[in-house]
Design a protein around this motif. Structure first.
Motif, PDB file in Angstrom:
ATOM      1  N   ALA A 149      76.597  63.922  59.375  1.00  0.00           N
ATOM      2  CA  ALA A 149      75.082  64.257  58.434  1.00  0.00           C
ATOM      3  C   ALA A 149      73.939  62.590  57.988  1.00  0.00           C
ATOM      4  O   ALA A 149      74.154  62.407  58.005  1.00  0.00           O
ATOM      5  CB  ALA A 149      75.628  65.171  56.508  1.00  0.00           C
ATOM      6  N   ASP A 150      73.058  63.393  57.510  1.00  0.00           N
ATOM      7  CA  ASP A 150      71.882  62.529  57.076  1.00  0.00           C
ATOM      8  C   ASP A 150      71.280  63.506  55.935  1.00  0.00           C
ATOM      9  O   ASP A 150      69.770  63.831  56.017  1.00  0.00           O
ATOM     10  CB  ASP A 150      70.983  62.506  58.232  1.00  0.00           C
ATOM     11  N   PRO A 151      71.883  63.106  54.174  1.00  0.00           N
ATOM     12  CA  PRO A 151      71.172  64.330  53.943  1.00  0.00           C
ATOM     13  C   PRO A 151      70.705  63.292  53.197  1.00  0.00           C
ATOM     14  O   PRO A 151      70.202  63.138  52.716  1.00  0.00           O
ATOM     15  CB  PRO A 151      72.276  64.062  52.383  1.00  0.00           C
ATOM     16  N   ILE A 152      69.265  64.932  52.845  1.00  0.00           N
ATOM     17  CA  ILE A 152      68.129  64.446  52.560  1.00  0.00           C
ATOM     18  C   ILE A 152      67.868  65.318  51.371  1.00  0.00           C
ATOM     19  O   ILE A 152      68.572  66.595  50.831  1.00  0.00           O
ATOM     20  CB  ILE A 152      66.841  64.577  53.215  1.00  0.00           C
ATOM     21  N   ALA A 153      66.560  65.095  50.060  1.00  0.00           N
ATOM     22  CA  ALA A 153      66.367  66.715  49.902  1.00  0.00           C
ATOM     23  C   ALA A 153      64.495  66.587  50.199  1.00  0.00           C
ATOM     24  O   ALA A 153      63.649  65.116  49.788  1.00  0.00           O
ATOM     25  CB  ALA A 153      66.136  65.774  47.640  1.00  0.00           C
ATOM     26  N   MET A 154      63.860  67.274  50.173  1.00  0.00           N
ATOM     27  CA  MET A 154      62.170  67.172  50.573  1.00  0.00           C
ATOM     28  C   MET A 154      61.192  67.380  50.165  1.00  0.00           C
ATOM     29  O   MET A 154      61.484  68.025  48.934  1.00  0.00           O
ATOM     30  CB  MET A 154      62.506  69.083  51.950  1.00  0.00           C
ATOM     31  N   ALA A 155      60.487  66.881  50.011  1.00  0.00           N
ATOM     32  CA  ALA A 155      58.994  66.588  49.066  1.00  0.00           C
ATOM     33  C   ALA A 155      57.987  67.970  49.942  1.00  0.00           C
ATOM     34  O   ALA A 155      57.327  68.524  50.241  1.00  0.00           O
ATOM     35  CB  ALA A 155      58.439  65.317  49.331  1.00  0.00           C
ATOM     36  N   TYR A 156      58.095  68.287  48.713  1.00  0.00           N
ATOM     37  CA  TYR A 156      57.153  69.553  48.311  1.00  0.00           C
ATOM     38  C   TYR A 156      56.470  69.887  47.486  1.00  0.00           C
ATOM     39  O   TYR A 156      56.808  69.494  45.806  1.00  0.00           O
ATOM     40  CB  TYR A 156      57.055  70.447  49.089  1.00  0.00           C
ATOM     41  N   ALA A 157      54.835  70.346  47.289  1.00  0.00           N
ATOM     42  CA  ALA A 157      54.204  70.675  46.017  1.00  0.00           C
ATOM     43  C   ALA A 157      53.930  72.486  46.104  1.00  0.00           C
ATOM     44  O   ALA A 157      54.973  72.365  46.406  1.00  0.00           O
ATOM     45  CB  ALA A 157      53.699  70.091  46.117  1.00  0.00           C
ATOM     46  N   GLY A 158      52.958  72.928  45.107  1.00  0.00           N
ATOM     47  CA  GLY A 158      52.664  74.460  45.320  1.00  0.00           C
ATOM     48  C   GLY A 158      52.794  74.737  44.150  1.00  0.00           C
ATOM     49  O   GLY A 158      52.462  74.416  43.186  1.00  0.00           O
TER      50      GLY A 158
END
Length: 491
Positions: free
Chosen positions: A68-77
């Motif tokens: 696993a390579d745990p990440i929290a994805m970046a986004y706007a909205g």
């Protein structure tokens, strides 16, 4: 033995600006509520191992599996029309990607797995109720044949989360073709990072639209592909009476899947203006507004892609507008074709659209149940004496007048009554996630740690188009005192 995930991660290989590396926060005492065994097998996972205590720890985020390579994805909205330049996964962590048995790359994400750099002072956790709602509704959508994220597992954490009150905590393991959203592109567009937009677009094309690789204008074609998928997706929502509830740009999937089941709901009585979400006070995301909002979201995506269309701004805008102009026709074609199937028409003739609209107008005026009216039409097509559809109308005469014209139209086609009924039953579900049933499941689980209703509802909804006499009550609309008037966001 240990639980093995055959990870082949690609998104975490993109530049660091695309995400934040963060591990799930361990929980006290994870306990598996439900494992979607067929989905586990499809993903190349061992369901028996996932049902062990070690598997529950992985599905709750207490243990991170090898690879696993745990990440929290970046986004706007845009949230209810207001732009927020940084959102991101505030309570979800992408463990990694696997290639399923059909050769499709799939994300495996933990939702409710603790705070991330995008949590904005939130706890990053999920309460049990929203986890069960997403499991139920996402799997129901899959059974209905609608593109959607899937639910692999639901786990209780042995801890409480504080919302209006203390509630049992839980984690949902969500599976998606990807979690890339319109808001992901917006994150880089607002920062004028054209290189990142191009890198993201190339990743999306390779992953979701590989047929576009090597085309002369791949970014134009990408926008056209997303427009087509979204138009067809929203048409399919409307055909089963589904209301997403929060069609923000950060909840608009580039892959064309339904994503983020917050205050979502299925209509009981047909009402084009129906809203359930407690936070949608102006009805922005009402049932009938969903096509318009989808186009609005796609226009925001087009704005992000303009720098990739060429240096001449005016020409790029004109090209984007031309691509976006295909949405209404694509949506209408898919929606009208679906409606014809729902009323048993095999061919397209002048007057069909008006005939079907007259039915919808009568349903709205008479508070006819959306799901049962169409299902009972199948019975009426198979047996002219069947009058269950008529009983859905407060004024049965309104149905009688329409049914006379409908039968005249059916007589112009060669199919037998049995053929027509079979075809109609294949597109008109009998069982949907009725809001009052979902609420009953949640209350039993939260108040009594009882998951019998959850198991039974999931079982029934796995076969939405089949008659299930032992579970006939699950098709019934709510009694007046059972009606759910509002649904709530899990955050």
């Amino acid at each position: 033995m240990t639980v093995h995930f055959p990870f082949q991660n690609s998104y975490s290989a993109l530049p660091d600006s695309f995400f934040a590396r963060v591990a799930p926060t361990p929980v006290a005492a994870p306990r598996l509520i439900k494992l979607n065994r067929p989905l586990a097998v499809q993903l190349g996972l061992d369901p028996d191992m996932l049902e062990t205590p070690e598997g529950a720890e992985i599905l709750a985020g207490k243990t991170v599996p090898d690879g696993a390579d745990p990440i929290a994805m970046a986004y706007a909205g845009h949230q209810f029309g207001q732009f927020v330049p940084q959102l991101g996964d505030g309570r979800a962590i992408l463990l990694g990607e696997v290639i399923d048995r059909d050769g499709v790359r799939r994300d495996i994400q933990l939702k409710g797995s603790g705070p991330t750099p995008f949590s904005r002072r939130g706890d990053g956790r999920a309460a049990l109720g929203p986890v069960l709602r997403e499991y139920i509704v996402s799997e129901a959508m899959y059974a209905l044949g609608i593109p959607t994220t899937r639910s692999l597992a639901a786990v209780v954490t042995g801890e409480h989360v504080i919302r209006e009150t203390a509630l049992p905590g839980a984690v949902l393991t969500r599976v998606a073709a990807s979690h890339i959203r319109v808001g992901t592109f917006q994150f880089f567009a607002v920062r004028r990072d054209t290189d990142a937009i191009r890198r993201l677009a190339d990743h999306v094309i390779a992953r979701h639209y590989p047929e576009l690789l090597g085309t002369e204008r791949p970014y134009h074609a990408l926008l056209a592909g997303v427009v087509a998928r979204q138009a067809e997706l929203v048409a399919r929502w409307l055909l089963v009476g589904f209301i997403h509830g929060v069609m923000n740009t950060d909840n608009s999937s580039i892959s064309g899947e339904t994503i983020d089941y917050g205050p979502c709901a299925f209509m009981d009585a047909y009402n084009p203006a129906q809203v359930f979400s407690s936070i949608d006070e102006m009805g922005r995301y009402a049932y009938a507004n969903q096509p318009r909002i989808a186009l609005w979201n796609l226009t925001r995506l087009a704005e992000c892609l303009l720098p990739l269309f060429g240096e001449e701004q005016e020409k790029a805008v004109e090209q984007a507008q031309d691509i976006l102009s295909a949405f209404p026709e694509t949506f209408s074609k898919a929606y009208q074709a679906g409606l014809r199937k729902k009323v048993g028409l095999f061919t397209e003739r002048d007057g069909d659209e008006a005939l079907i609209q007259d039915l919808l107008d009568a349903m709205a005026k008479n508070q006819a149940d959306f799901t049962l009216t169409f299902r009972r039409l199948g019975d009426a097509a198979g047996d002219p004496a069947a009058d269950d559809a008529r009983a859905e109308f407060m004024d049965p005469a309104a149905f009688d007048e329409w049914a006379r014209r409908w039968r005249e139209r059916l007589a112009a086609e060669p199919q037998s009554a049995a053929e027509r009924q079979t075809a109609m039953n294949a597109v008109n579900p009998l069982f949907i996630p009725r809001n009052h049933r979902v609420e009953a499941v949640i209350q039993a689980a939260v108040n009594d740690d009882n998951y019998a209703l959850f198991e039974e509802l999931v079982k029934v909804l796995a076969k939405p188009y089949e008659d299930q006499p032992d579970y006939a009550a699950y098709a019934d609309p709510p009694l007046p005192d059972q009606r759910v008037l509002q649904t709530f966001c899990g955050t």
